[in-house]
Enzyme design. Structure first.
Site, PDB file in Angstrom:
ATOM      1  N   SER A   1      -5.574   2.037  -8.883  1.00  0.00           N
ATOM      2  CA  SER A   1      -4.815   1.676  -7.575  1.00  0.00           C
ATOM      3  C   SER A   1      -5.268   1.178  -6.321  1.00  0.00           C
ATOM      4  CB  SER A   1      -3.810   2.917  -7.303  1.00  0.00           C
ATOM      5  OG  SER A   1      -3.184   2.550  -6.073  1.00  0.00           O
TER       6      SER A   1
ATOM      7  N   TYR B   1      -1.988  -4.196  -4.317  1.00  0.00           N
ATOM      8  CA  TYR B   1      -0.892  -4.349  -3.712  1.00  0.00           C
ATOM      9  C   TYR B   1      -1.113  -5.436  -2.602  1.00  0.00           C
ATOM     10  CZ  TYR B   1       1.532   0.107  -4.753  1.00  0.00           C
ATOM     11  OH  TYR B   1       2.199   1.280  -5.248  1.00  0.00           O
TER      12      TYR B   1
ATOM     13  N   THR C   1       1.524  -5.439  -8.504  1.00  0.00           N
ATOM     14  CA  THR C   1       2.599  -4.511  -8.220  1.00  0.00           C
ATOM     15  C   THR C   1       3.567  -5.284  -7.405  1.00  0.00           C
ATOM     16  OG1 THR C   1       1.515  -2.635  -8.779  1.00  0.00           O
ATOM     17  CG2 THR C   1       3.615  -2.418  -7.749  1.00  0.00           C
TER      18      THR C   1
ATOM     19  N   LYS D   1       3.545  -6.223 -12.358  1.00  0.00           N
ATOM     20  CA  LYS D   1       4.190  -4.940 -12.489  1.00  0.00           C
ATOM     21  C   LYS D   1       5.572  -4.849 -11.883  1.00  0.00           C
ATOM     22  CE  LYS D   1       2.707  -0.074 -12.268  1.00  0.00           C
ATOM     23  NZ  LYS D   1       3.261   0.549 -11.248  1.00  0.00           N
TER      24      LYS D   1
ATOM     25  N   HIS E   1       8.661   1.958 -11.169  1.00  0.00           N
ATOM     26  CA  HIS E   1       7.670   2.683 -10.513  1.00  0.00           C
ATOM     27  C   HIS E   1       8.061   4.117 -10.721  1.00  0.00           C
ATOM     28  CE1 HIS E   1       4.587   1.351  -7.243  1.00  0.00           C
ATOM     29  NE2 HIS E   1       4.687   2.703  -7.020  1.00  0.00           N
TER      30      HIS E   1
HETATM   31  C1  FMN Z   1       1.902   9.970  -7.948  1.00  0.00           C
HETATM   32  C2  FMN Z   1       2.127   8.485  -8.193  1.00  0.00           C
HETATM   33  C3  FMN Z   1       1.665   7.411  -7.491  1.00  0.00           C
HETATM   34  C4  FMN Z   1       1.812   6.059  -7.863  1.00  0.00           C
HETATM   35  N1  FMN Z   1       0.900   5.065  -7.267  1.00  0.00           N
HETATM   36  C5  FMN Z   1       0.991   3.792  -7.743  1.00  0.00           C
HETATM   37  C6  FMN Z   1       0.350   2.976  -7.023  1.00  0.00           C
HETATM   38  O1  FMN Z   1      -0.546   3.039  -6.387  1.00  0.00           O
HETATM   39  N2  FMN Z   1       0.435   1.614  -7.535  1.00  0.00           N
HETATM   40  C7  FMN Z   1       1.417   1.358  -8.301  1.00  0.00           C
HETATM   41  O2  FMN Z   1       1.504  -0.013  -8.796  1.00  0.00           O
HETATM   42  N3  FMN Z   1       2.167   2.145  -9.059  1.00  0.00           N
HETATM   43  C8  FMN Z   1       2.047   3.565  -8.785  1.00  0.00           C
HETATM   44  N4  FMN Z   1       2.794   4.466  -9.308  1.00  0.00           N
HETATM   45  C9  FMN Z   1       3.672   4.060 -10.320  1.00  0.00           C
HETATM   46  C10 FMN Z   1       2.693   3.863 -11.762  1.00  0.00           C
HETATM   47  O3  FMN Z   1       1.889   3.124 -11.865  1.00  0.00           O
HETATM   48  C11 FMN Z   1       3.926   3.940 -12.955  1.00  0.00           C
HETATM   49  O4  FMN Z   1       4.468   2.865 -12.797  1.00  0.00           O
HETATM   50  C12 FMN Z   1       4.861   5.247 -13.024  1.00  0.00           C
HETATM   51  O5  FMN Z   1       3.996   6.325 -12.966  1.00  0.00           O
HETATM   52  C13 FMN Z   1       5.295   5.379 -14.601  1.00  0.00           C
HETATM   53  O6  FMN Z   1       6.147   6.141 -14.389  1.00  0.00           O
HETATM   54  P1  FMN Z   1       5.918   7.705 -15.065  1.00  0.00           P
HETATM   55  O7  FMN Z   1       5.046   8.698 -13.929  1.00  0.00           O
HETATM   56  O8  FMN Z   1       7.173   8.383 -15.520  1.00  0.00           O
HETATM   57  O9  FMN Z   1       5.068   7.421 -16.567  1.00  0.00           O
HETATM   58  C14 FMN Z   1       2.591   5.838  -9.092  1.00  0.00           C
HETATM   59  C15 FMN Z   1       3.227   6.894  -9.674  1.00  0.00           C
HETATM   60  C16 FMN Z   1       3.017   8.090  -9.323  1.00  0.00           C
HETATM   61  C17 FMN Z   1       3.535   9.147 -10.149  1.00  0.00           C
END
Ligand code: FMN
Length: 387
Positions: free
Chosen positions: A107, A130, A156, A252, A276
Site C-alpha cells: 500500500s 493512491y 485504487t 481497484k 474496499h
Molecule cells: C486494515 C485495512 C487497510 C486497508 N488499506 C488499504 C490501502 O491502503 N489501499 C487499498 O487500496 N486498499 C486498502 N484496503 C482494502 C483492501 O485492499 C481490500 O480491498 C479489502 O481488505 C478486501 O476485503 P477483505 O478484508 O474482506 O478481504 C484496506 C483494508 C483493510 C482491512
C-alpha cells in the site's frame, strides 16, 4: 500451541496480541457496516455442487494473474498500516507471499517503505497507488516503485475521500499510536507487540515521512487523506498515470459495470471488483453480488479480479467459479500477521489453499481453469432485482 484449522483461529489470536486501535482499524467497516457484513454473508448464499466419481488425482490450484504465474489465484491486497499490526509487517507479509508463490501488494499507506520491502524480498511485488493532489509526489512515488522493480501498479479508485469508521475516530487512530491514558493502558497488555516494535525503525508511514514537505500531521491517516488525496481524480488523470507507469496496471475499486467499461477504455490490464472491504461507501452492494453484471459487461475483454469478504478457500472457489480470474485477501492475511508474524501469513495462505483444493476436488474439478458456473448453485435473484 493452538491448532490452526481456519482463518477464525488466527483472528482470535490476533485480537489478543495486537493493540485495540489496530484491531479495530482492520475489523471495521464504514458507518453502519452493512456492506462490510454483507461482503461475507453474501458468499454464504452461494452453494457448491457436489459431484462424485470424477478422477481427482493430479489436482492443481496454479494459475496466472495478469500473466504472472501464481500458486493459486489469491493475492495479498494492499493494506495500510500493515507494519502496525506487527513490526515490519509489510516485509513479513511480502516474504510469506513470495515463498508461497502469490503476489503481494504494497500500500501507499504502508509503514515499511517501497525500498525497505524491496531490500528484504527477492521477487517483484505490486505497488498500490493512491492518487494525490501533489503531482510531483505521485511522479516520485511511481519512479520509486519502478526503481524497486515492482511488476504492477494497482491504482485504487474508491478512496478519493475517506469513508468514516466510527472506531478509528474514537480511538484516535495514528501511526505510531499517540500515548494517551487509554492507549497506554491497552499497550501494557501487548508486550510482545511492543517489544517487537521497539526493535524496528519502521514505525511511521515509510512512503510519506521524509518524502513530502509541509504535512501538518503525518501520523494521522485521517488528516493526511483529507489534505493530500486528490478529490479531482478522473479518467483522464488515470490514463496519464498509466502512461507515466508504462507497465501493467490494475484498477481497484470498480463496483459498477459502467466504471468497468471506462477501465477497459483506458486500457487497464485488469480490474478489481471491490468495495474496499466495506470500508468506503456503506450501503454499496457486496463485491460478489456485483461481479456477474461486471463480467457480463467486460468479462471477455479484460481480466476481472475480486476482493472484499473472502475468508476461506471456498469463498475463493465461489468467486472463481462465478468468473473472476483472480482474488485478493485483506483481513484474512492481517489476522495471520497479527497473530504470528510471517508464519501466520503463511498459515493463512495454507488454510485457504487447502480449503480451495479440497472443495475443488469435491466439486469434481482438478484445476482452476476448469472452474465455471456449473460448480455453483446460485439462488434465484442473487444479484438482486434492483431498480
Ligand atoms: C486494515 C485495512 C487497510 C486497508 N488499506 C488499504 C490501502 O491502503 N489501499 C487499498 O487500496 N486498499 C486498502 N484496503 C482494502 C483492501 O485492499 C481490500 O480491498 C479489502 O481488505 C478486501 O476485503 P477483505 O478484508 O474482506 O478481504 C484496506 C483494508 C483493510 C482491512
Amino acid at each position: 500451541m493452538a491448532v490452526i484449522t481456519e482463518i477464525k483461529d488466527l483472528k482470535r489470536i490476533y485480537e489478543r496480541r495486537v493493540p485495540r486501535m489496530f484491531y479495530d482499524y482492520a475489523e471495521s467497516g464504514s458507518w453502519t457496516e452493512q456492506t462490510f457484513r454483507e461482503n461475507t454473508s453474501d458468499f454464504d448464499q452461494l452453494r457448491l455442487r457436489q459431484r462424485v466419481a470424477v478422477d481427482m488425482t493430479g489436482r492443481s490450484t496454479a494459475s496466472q494473474m495478469i500473466g504472472q504465474d501464481v500458486a493459486m489465484p489469491v493475492a495479498l491486497a494492499p493494506v495500510g498500516l500493515t507494519g502496525m499490526q506487527c513490526a515490519d509487517g509489510e516485509i513479513k507479509a511480502a516474504r510469506a507471499a513470495e515463498e508461497f508463490g502469490v503476489p503481494f501488494t504494497l500500500s501507499t499507506m504502508s509503514i515499511c517503505s517501497i525500498e525497505a520491502v524491496a531490500e528484504k524480498t527477492s521477487k517483484p511485488f505490486w505497488f498500490q497507488l493512491y492518487t494525490m493532489k501533489d503531482q510531483d509526489y505521485v511522479r516520485r512515488l511511481i519512479e520509486r516503485a519502478k526503481a524497486a522493480k515492482c511488476s504492477a501498479l494497482v491504482i485504487t479508485l474508491d478512496l478519493q475521500i475517506l469513508g468514516q469508521r466510527h472506531k478509528d475516530l474514537k480511538n484516535g487512530l495514528s501511526a505510531p499510536p499517540k500515548l494517551t491514558a487509554k492507549t497506554i493502558a491497552n499497550l501494557m497488555t501487548k508486550w510482545t507487540w511492543g517489544l517487537q516494535m521497539l526493535g524496528t525503525k519502521n514505525r511511521e508511514f515509510g512512503n510519506i515521512v521524509g518524502h513530502v514537505d509541509g504535512i501538518s500531521d503525518a501520523s494521522s491517516l485521517g488528516s493526511w487523506t483529507a489534505e493530500q488525496f486528490d478529490p479531482a481524480l478522473d479518467w483522464a488523470k488515470i490514463a496519464k498515470i498509466k502512461e507515466m507507469w508504462g507497465g501493467k496496471v490494475i484498477l481497484k475499486g470498480i463496483l459498477d459495470a459502467e466504471d468497468a467499461k471506462m477501465a477497459l477504455k483506458v486500457g487497464a490490464d485488469a480490474i478489481i471488483v471491490s468495495n474496499h472491504g466495506g470500508r468506503q461507501l456503506d450501503g454499496a452492494m457486496s463485491s460478489i453480488k456485483m461481479l456477474p453484471s461486471i463480467l457480463d459487461a467486460v468479462g471477455d475483454q479484460i481480466e476481472v479480479h475480486l476482493d472484499s469478504g473472502i475468508r476461506s478457500g471456498q469463498d475463493v472457489l465461489k468467486a472463481l467459479a462465478m468468473g473472476a480470474k483472480g482474488t485478493y485477501i485483506g483481513r484474512a492475511f492481517v489476522y495471520g500477521l497479527g497473530a504470528m508474524g510471517q508464519k501466520g501469513v503463511t498459515t493463512a495462505l495454507e488454510v485457504i489453499h487447502k480449503e480451495l483444493d479440497i472443495s475443488m476436488a469435491l466439486c469434481g474439478k482438478r484445476s482452476v481453469s476448469d472452474l465455471d458456473r456449473s460448480v455453483l448453485l446460485v439462488p434465484e435473484g442473487f444479484g438482486g432485482r434492483w431498480a
